[in-house]
Design a protein around this motif. Structure first.
Motif, short mmCIF file in Angstrom:
data_model
loop_
_atom_site.label_atom_id
_atom_site.label_comp_id
_atom_site.label_asym_id
_atom_site.label_seq_id
_atom_site.Cartn_x
_atom_site.Cartn_y
_atom_site.Cartn_z
N ASN A 136 125.27 21.96 1.90
CA ASN A 136 124.23 21.97 0.88
C ASN A 136 122.82 21.98 1.46
O ASN A 136 121.95 22.74 1.01
N ASP A 137 122.57 21.13 2.45
CA ASP A 137 121.22 21.07 3.03
C ASP A 137 120.83 22.41 3.64
O ASP A 137 119.68 22.86 3.50
N LEU A 138 121.77 23.04 4.32
CA LEU A 138 121.50 24.33 4.94
C LEU A 138 121.16 25.38 3.89
O LEU A 138 120.23 26.18 4.07
N MET A 139 121.89 25.36 2.77
CA MET A 139 121.63 26.34 1.72
C MET A 139 120.27 26.10 1.06
O MET A 139 119.52 27.05 0.79
N TRP A 140 119.94 24.84 0.79
CA TRP A 140 118.64 24.56 0.17
C TRP A 140 117.49 24.92 1.13
O TRP A 140 116.44 25.43 0.68
N ASP A 141 117.67 24.69 2.42
CA ASP A 141 116.64 25.09 3.39
C ASP A 141 116.42 26.60 3.34
O ASP A 141 115.28 27.08 3.42
N PHE A 142 117.52 27.34 3.22
CA PHE A 142 117.40 28.79 3.18
C PHE A 142 116.68 29.24 1.91
O PHE A 142 115.78 30.10 1.97
N VAL A 143 117.06 28.67 0.78
CA VAL A 143 116.40 29.04 -0.48
C VAL A 143 114.92 28.68 -0.43
O VAL A 143 114.05 29.44 -0.89
N HIS A 160 121.57 32.97 9.55
CA HIS A 160 121.90 31.95 8.56
C HIS A 160 123.39 31.94 8.26
O HIS A 160 124.00 30.86 8.17
N ARG A 161 123.99 33.10 8.13
CA ARG A 161 125.43 33.16 7.82
C ARG A 161 126.25 32.55 8.96
O ARG A 161 127.25 31.87 8.72
N ALA A 162 125.83 32.79 10.19
CA ALA A 162 126.53 32.19 11.33
C ALA A 162 126.39 30.67 11.30
O ALA A 162 127.35 29.94 11.55
N ASP A 163 125.18 30.21 10.98
CA ASP A 163 124.96 28.76 10.88
C ASP A 163 125.79 28.17 9.74
O ASP A 163 126.32 27.05 9.85
N LEU A 164 125.92 28.92 8.66
CA LEU A 164 126.69 28.45 7.51
C LEU A 164 128.16 28.31 7.86
O LEU A 164 128.81 27.32 7.50
N GLN A 165 128.69 29.27 8.62
CA GLN A 165 130.10 29.20 9.02
C GLN A 165 130.34 28.02 9.95
O GLN A 165 131.33 27.30 9.84
N GLN A 166 129.39 27.79 10.84
CA GLN A 166 129.51 26.66 11.75
C GLN A 166 129.45 25.34 10.98
O GLN A 166 130.22 24.40 11.26
N ALA A 167 128.55 25.26 10.02
CA ALA A 167 128.43 24.05 9.21
C ALA A 167 129.67 23.82 8.36
O ALA A 167 130.08 22.67 8.13
N PHE A 168 130.29 24.91 7.90
CA PHE A 168 131.50 24.79 7.09
C PHE A 168 132.64 24.15 7.89
O PHE A 168 133.48 23.44 7.34
N ASP A 169 132.66 24.38 9.19
CA ASP A 169 133.70 23.82 10.04
C ASP A 169 133.30 22.49 10.66
O ASP A 169 134.08 21.90 11.43
N ALA A 170 132.12 22.00 10.35
CA ALA A 170 131.65 20.75 10.95
C ALA A 170 132.61 19.61 10.63
O ALA A 170 133.13 19.50 9.52
#
Length: 530
Positions: free
Chosen positions: A254-261, A335-345
């Motif tokens: 969530n934090d990553l997505m809000w930062d992007f928006v 961002h998409r790469a960061d999102l995938q990494q965060a999804f697996d955190a």
């Protein structure tokens, strides 16, 4: 024709599908009316779950799903499903029996004021009487489907349901998109604001999905270089493998997505309904509201509003604009790469993690599968990680967000699309609320696959207890023998602890017998994620 036959005939003419419900004394005539005109009746195991089936039918078909309850405790049990449809913006016609009108003013046994009960969570409440039955049904259909879609509630008093109709006109209201000019509110044109933007972003939501505006959104995004973000209930409206697609808001990561928006300098909220927001709106950039209804919620401020049919509005904007560069695709890719990494955190080695379950299922199930998800920590991961093949292929409740939604929704989905694979994601807590509906799925020969995230807790609440350093009080779910429970419901059951075993279970052919797959997971990934 009696009142019940008119109601059934109207529903059949409108193509609303089966009636999902649990009948009582005042329902006898209505059940017979449905039988006589050929409207199927699906007997849920309680009114609340039958109502959730009706809601899912509305999500899938775009037409009102129909739910039935009896009076008193039947109608009070139905309230939750109606409220769910109300905040999920889903068309529904809920019908409850009522005591005969002669006794309503003074009798008290099993009598509640249904109009007062349902009015706060319905767009329209009424009684269906012999002298106005046709008119009430026409209005009910129109109100349920009108923007924003939602439920209506109809009471059917016991002395009316079998009475001869005096108003027998079955005339359906118009349907489809109304083509008309757009209304623009604001001190500047939306075209001017878009031309000034260097990093425009499109956030699309429920209304965009219901309007089938995906192609128009993609065309606009590609013309102005806008990054694309989905709201959870609208996933699938835009293909998630498009280079400009940047993820789903207010789910996992969530934090990553809000930062992007927040990094955008202009946000176009296209059919976005703030009912889906879990976190407060924090965007400070200019917002353009594009929807079939004005921005009366004011949960976010929009300097410009474009009000009208969503597809037309987006297409008109696209036609009026020249191509511009917008986002650098490398920024979106990063961002998409960061999102995938965060999804697996937070993944724990040597055990099965929640994200493993989702990834494994995505690789095994049919591309056009319909997936339903319940409420809980797993929903946040499904909402971010699952890639549906199109709109209405991922069903979730994200307005009222009622636990117990997923299994009833999967049952409705399999009835709606019997040749399509249907996968139900649920937690052990959510399944415990509605597991009796497995017997319905088995009796109807609905070969759904139910994946249960087994962590023996109400994880969302337990995490909040942990954050406050409180003990896990009232949040522990005692383990149930998944296989025996499934067998008692005439289903097949299996417990898996590895991705390989999960893939084999999901890939197996169980025919018309539902399969309950208990996926034993480590909840530690949830701790890192949330």
């Amino acid at each position: 024709m009696n009142v019940s036959e008119l109601i059934a005939e109207t529903l059949k003419a409108a193509g609303t599908g089966p009636v999902f419900g649990y009948p009582g004394d005042p329902s006898v005539e209505f059940l017979e009316g449905c039988r006589k005109v050929g409207v199927d009746f699906v007997l849920g195991r309680r009114e609340g779950t039958a109502g959730l089936m009706a809601e899912a039918w509305g999500m899938l078909s775009g037409k009102p799903g129909v739910a039935l309850s009896t009076l008193g405790p039947g109608s009070t049990n139905l309230v939750n499903a109606v409220a769910n449809a109300y905040l999920d913006r889903t068309p529904m016609i809920a019908i409850s029996g009522q005591i005969d009108t002669k006794r309503q003013p003074t009798f008290t046994h099993q009598v509640v004021d249904q109009h007062a009960l349902f009015a706060p969570v319905s767009k329209y409440v009424a009684s269906v009487a012999p002298n106005c039955a046709g008119q009430v049904m026409r209005k009910a259909l129109r109100v349920a489907a009108a923007p924003r879609p939602g439920p209506v509630h109809l009471s059917t008093p016991a002395d009316y349901v079998g009475a001869e109709v005096l108003d027998s006109d079955i005339t359906l209201p118009p349907s489809g998109t109304v083509h008309h000019g757009l209304t623009v509110v604001g001190d500047q044109s939306p075209q001017h604001a878009i031309r000034q933007a260097k990093r425009p972003l499109i956030l699309f939501g429920i209304s965009a999905m219901q309007s089938d505006a995906g192609p128009e959104i993609v065309a606009l995004a590609e013309k102005i270089g806008a990054a694309i973000v989905a709201s959870p209930m609208a996933k699938g409206t835009v293909a998630e493998d498009l280079p400009l697609f940047a993820g789903t808001l207010d789910m996992a990561c969530n934090d990553l997505m809000w930062d992007f928006v927040n990094g955008a300098d202009l946000v176009l909220n296209i059919g976005f309904d703030a009912v889906e927001l879990i976190k407060p709106w924090t965007v400070t950039s200019q917002v353009i509201h594009i929807d079939c209804v004005p921005n009366t919620d004011q949960i976010y401020a929009a300097d410009i509003e474009v009000i009208g049919p969503v597809k037309e509005a987006v297409a008109a904007l696209t036609d009026d604009l020249e191509s511009q560069s917008g986002y650098d695709l490398s920024d979106v890719n990063t961002h998409r790469a960061d999102l995938q990494q965060a999804f697996d955190a937070g993944r724990v080695s040597g055990v099965m993690n929640p994200s493993d379950v989702i990834r494994t299922a995505q690789g095994v199930v049919a591309p056009d599968a319909i997936v339903t998800t319940d409420v809980g920590s797993h929903k946040l991961l499904v909402g971010q990680g699952w890639r549906p093949s199109g709109p209405r292929k991922l069903l979730m409740t994200n307005g009222l967000s009622s636990m117990g939604f997923s299994l009833p929704a999967a049952i409705a989905a399999k009835i709606y699309a019997p040749e399509t694979e249907v996968i139900c994601f649920t937690g052990d807590g959510g399944l415990a609320m509605v597991q009796s509906e497995l017997r319905l799925a088995a009796s109807m020969g609905l070969g759904i696959k139910v994946v249960v995230f087994l962590d023996q807790s109400l994880n969302r609440i337990e995490l909040k207890q942990m954050a406050r350093q409180f003990a896990s009080t009232g949040t522990v779910i005692e383990e149930t023998d998944t296989e025996k429970m499934a067998q008692s419901m005439a289903c097949n059951g299996i417990v898996v602890e590895t991705e390989t075993a999960l893939a084999e279970a999901l890939g197996s052919d169980t025919g018309n017998v539902p399969l309950v797959i208990g996926a034993r997971i480590s909840p530690r990934q949830y701790e890192a994620q949330f």
